[in-house]
Motif scaffolding. Structure first.
Motif, short mmCIF file in Angstrom:
data_model
loop_
_atom_site.label_atom_id
_atom_site.label_comp_id
_atom_site.label_asym_id
_atom_site.label_seq_id
_atom_site.Cartn_x
_atom_site.Cartn_y
_atom_site.Cartn_z
N LYS A 135 -1.37 7.33 -11.95
CA LYS A 135 -2.67 7.97 -11.93
C LYS A 135 -3.06 8.31 -10.50
O LYS A 135 -2.79 7.55 -9.58
N SER A 136 -3.69 9.46 -10.30
CA SER A 136 -4.24 9.85 -9.01
C SER A 136 -5.74 10.02 -9.15
O SER A 136 -6.20 10.66 -10.11
N GLU A 137 -6.49 9.44 -8.22
CA GLU A 137 -7.95 9.50 -8.29
C GLU A 137 -8.50 10.01 -6.97
O GLU A 137 -8.31 9.37 -5.93
N THR A 193 4.23 7.35 -10.11
CA THR A 193 2.78 7.47 -9.97
C THR A 193 2.19 7.55 -11.36
O THR A 193 2.55 8.42 -12.15
N GLU A 252 -4.67 17.63 -0.01
CA GLU A 252 -3.69 17.92 -1.04
C GLU A 252 -3.07 19.32 -0.89
O GLU A 252 -1.90 19.50 -1.12
N VAL A 308 -7.14 10.59 -1.52
CA VAL A 308 -6.76 10.34 -2.90
C VAL A 308 -6.12 8.96 -2.97
O VAL A 308 -5.35 8.58 -2.10
N THR A 309 -6.45 8.20 -4.02
CA THR A 309 -5.77 6.94 -4.27
C THR A 309 -4.84 7.14 -5.46
O THR A 309 -5.26 7.65 -6.50
N ARG A 310 -3.58 6.77 -5.26
CA ARG A 310 -2.58 6.89 -6.33
C ARG A 310 -2.16 5.51 -6.78
O ARG A 310 -1.85 4.66 -5.96
N LYS A 311 -2.16 5.30 -8.07
CA LYS A 311 -1.68 4.05 -8.64
C LYS A 311 -0.20 4.25 -8.97
O LYS A 311 0.17 5.25 -9.60
N SER A 337 -2.86 5.11 -0.66
CA SER A 337 -4.03 5.87 -0.20
C SER A 337 -3.53 7.06 0.62
O SER A 337 -2.87 6.90 1.65
N VAL A 338 -3.83 8.27 0.13
CA VAL A 338 -3.37 9.49 0.79
C VAL A 338 -4.54 10.11 1.52
O VAL A 338 -5.56 10.45 0.92
N LYS A 385 -1.04 0.45 -4.89
CA LYS A 385 -1.82 1.67 -4.69
C LYS A 385 -1.39 2.34 -3.39
O LYS A 385 -1.07 1.67 -2.42
#
Length: 67
Positions: free
Chosen positions: A33-35, A31, A63, A42-45, A58-59, A56
């Motif tokens: 980056k997490s945005e 991972t 959290e 949350v979207t994680r790259k 998508s969570v 990507k």
């Protein structure tokens, strides 16, 4: 539901699967980056450790805690 003990043998099960690379289906990734999206998701790259393709994740689960 009554205030008594819960019979866990009768409750429904929710399955959550581990994310995998959409290119090669490997389960190992980094991972980068997490945005937060502002709506609790949350979207994680991520970059696959096997084929090096970016994707990507998508969570949609909270959290921390249960919502």
């Amino acid at each position: 539901m009554s205030a008594g003990r819960i019979d866990w043998s009768t409750v429904e099960v929710v399955f959550v699967t581990r994310p995998q690379c959409p290119h090669c289906h490997a389960l190992e990734y980094v991972t980068t980056k997490s945005e937060p999206n502002g709506d609790g998701t949350v979207t994680r790259k991520a970059i696959c450790r096997t084929c090096s393709q970016p994707f990507k994740i998508s969570v949609e689960l909270p959290e921390f805690g249960n919502g």
